[in-house]
Design a protein around this motif. Structure first.
Motif, mmCIF file in Angstrom:
data_model
loop_
_atom_site.group_PDB
_atom_site.id
_atom_site.type_symbol
_atom_site.label_atom_id
_atom_site.label_comp_id
_atom_site.label_asym_id
_atom_site.label_seq_id
_atom_site.Cartn_x
_atom_site.Cartn_y
_atom_site.Cartn_z
ATOM 1 N N LYS A 1 0.873 -1.181 0.000
ATOM 2 C CA LYS A 1 0.000 0.000 0.000
ATOM 3 C C LYS A 1 0.907 1.227 0.000
ATOM 4 C CE LYS A 1 -4.301 0.334 1.459
ATOM 5 N NZ LYS A 1 -5.460 0.207 2.318
ATOM 6 N N GLY A 2 1.006 1.881 -1.145
ATOM 7 C CA GLY A 2 1.855 3.054 -1.245
ATOM 8 C C GLY A 2 2.017 3.517 -2.675
ATOM 9 N N PHE A 3 2.891 4.502 -2.838
ATOM 10 C CA PHE A 3 3.127 5.088 -4.145
ATOM 11 C C PHE A 3 4.470 5.785 -4.164
ATOM 12 C CE2 PHE A 3 0.823 8.033 -1.475
ATOM 13 C CZ PHE A 3 1.488 9.242 -1.627
ATOM 14 N N ALA A 4 4.962 6.069 -5.357
ATOM 15 C CA ALA A 4 6.181 6.842 -5.556
ATOM 16 C C ALA A 4 5.773 8.200 -6.107
ATOM 17 C CB ALA A 4 7.115 6.136 -6.528
ATOM 18 N N ALA A 5 6.503 9.222 -5.720
ATOM 19 C CA ALA A 5 6.152 10.574 -6.144
ATOM 20 C C ALA A 5 7.402 11.422 -6.271
ATOM 21 C CB ALA A 5 5.195 11.210 -5.140
ATOM 22 N N LYS A 6 7.227 12.528 -6.948
ATOM 23 C CA LYS A 6 8.267 13.549 -7.055
ATOM 24 C C LYS A 6 7.625 14.827 -6.538
ATOM 25 C CE LYS A 6 11.959 14.638 -10.134
ATOM 26 N NZ LYS A 6 12.508 14.482 -11.466
ATOM 27 N N CYS A 7 8.122 15.344 -5.406
ATOM 28 C CA CYS A 7 7.497 16.515 -4.791
ATOM 29 C C CYS A 7 8.519 17.313 -4.004
ATOM 30 C CB CYS A 7 6.329 16.087 -3.904
ATOM 31 S SG CYS A 7 6.806 15.030 -2.540
ATOM 32 N N GLY A 8 8.097 18.496 -3.600
ATOM 33 C CA GLY A 8 8.950 19.382 -2.831
ATOM 34 C C GLY A 8 8.926 19.059 -1.347
ATOM 35 N N ASP A 9 9.900 19.613 -0.637
ATOM 36 C CA ASP A 9 10.026 19.368 0.800
ATOM 37 C C ASP A 9 8.819 19.851 1.593
ATOM 38 O OD1 ASP A 9 12.469 18.072 0.744
ATOM 39 O OD2 ASP A 9 13.607 19.945 0.870
ATOM 40 N N LYS A 10 8.241 20.973 1.194
ATOM 41 C CA LYS A 10 7.111 21.521 1.942
ATOM 42 C C LYS A 10 5.918 20.578 1.904
ATOM 43 C CE LYS A 10 8.566 26.215 0.961
ATOM 44 N NZ LYS A 10 8.316 27.416 0.183
ATOM 45 N N VAL A 11 5.596 20.073 0.745
ATOM 46 C CA VAL A 11 4.478 19.131 0.610
ATOM 47 C C VAL A 11 4.824 17.828 1.306
ATOM 48 C CG1 VAL A 11 3.098 17.811 -1.030
ATOM 49 C CG2 VAL A 11 3.705 20.164 -1.543
ATOM 50 N N LEU A 12 6.063 17.409 1.198
ATOM 51 C CA LEU A 12 6.497 16.168 1.825
ATOM 52 C C LEU A 12 6.366 16.241 3.343
ATOM 53 C CD1 LEU A 12 7.574 13.418 1.081
ATOM 54 C CD2 LEU A 12 9.868 14.350 1.212
ATOM 55 N N ASP A 13 6.695 17.373 3.918
ATOM 56 C CA ASP A 13 6.529 17.557 5.366
ATOM 57 C C ASP A 13 5.067 17.431 5.767
ATOM 58 O OD1 ASP A 13 9.237 17.907 5.711
ATOM 59 O OD2 ASP A 13 9.133 20.102 5.725
ATOM 60 N N THR A 14 4.181 18.009 4.972
ATOM 61 C CA THR A 14 2.744 17.934 5.252
ATOM 62 C C THR A 14 2.256 16.495 5.184
ATOM 63 O OG1 THR A 14 2.414 20.142 4.333
ATOM 64 C CG2 THR A 14 0.468 18.747 4.529
ATOM 65 N N VAL A 15 2.614 15.788 4.126
ATOM 66 C CA VAL A 15 2.178 14.404 3.946
ATOM 67 C C VAL A 15 2.770 13.513 5.045
ATOM 68 C CG1 VAL A 15 2.300 12.412 2.400
ATOM 69 C CG2 VAL A 15 1.784 14.675 1.484
ATOM 70 N N SER A 16 4.006 13.748 5.411
ATOM 71 C CA SER A 16 4.636 12.972 6.482
ATOM 72 C C SER A 16 3.914 13.181 7.808
ATOM 73 C CB SER A 16 6.103 13.369 6.643
ATOM 74 O OG SER A 16 6.828 13.059 5.499
ATOM 75 N N GLY A 17 3.502 14.407 8.064
ATOM 76 C CA GLY A 17 2.766 14.709 9.290
ATOM 77 C C GLY A 17 1.446 13.967 9.352
ATOM 78 N N TRP A 18 0.744 13.920 8.240
ATOM 79 C CA TRP A 18 -0.530 13.192 8.193
ATOM 80 C C TRP A 18 -0.304 11.699 8.400
ATOM 81 C CZ3 TRP A 18 -2.363 15.650 2.992
ATOM 82 C CH2 TRP A 18 -2.817 16.946 3.228
#
Length: 95
Positions: free
Chosen positions: A61-78
């Motif tokens: 259950k997951g995915f690979a992505a290319k994104c910026g640090d700001k969005v990554l911090d948000t997603v990691s928090g969730w």
């Protein structure tokens, strides 16, 4: 006065270029019992933040992505509530 206006415009341009979030490739995985809505929310946030989903996995259950640090911090928090694993996508070699 024109030189001053040009200088201000040039500085504004360079400040906006520097403010662009550098994108990195990541793999985000969740435990199997994680609701699909959590993954959908994370993918939506990445796309809205200017990133792209590069691959969706079927076996895990997951995915690979290319994104910026700001969005990554948000997603990691969730994902902390669901024990999400966020790791940088790298080439793996054996010794």
């Amino acid at each position: 006065m024109r030189v001053f206006a040009f200088l201000i415009a040039a500085l504004t341009f360079f400040a906006s270029v520097i403010a662009v979030d550098i994108q990195k490739s990541v793999i985000i995985t969740y435990p199997q019992e994680t609701p699909d809505s959590v993954l959908d929310q994370a993918k939506k946030a990445i796309v809205e933040g200017g990133g792209i989903i590069t691959h969706e996995y079927n076996l895990i259950k997951g995915f690979a992505a290319k994104c910026g640090d700001k969005v990554l911090d948000t997603v990691s928090g969730w994902g902390k509530q669901y024990n999400a694993l966020v790791e940088e996508d790298e080439i793996v070699t054996s010794l």
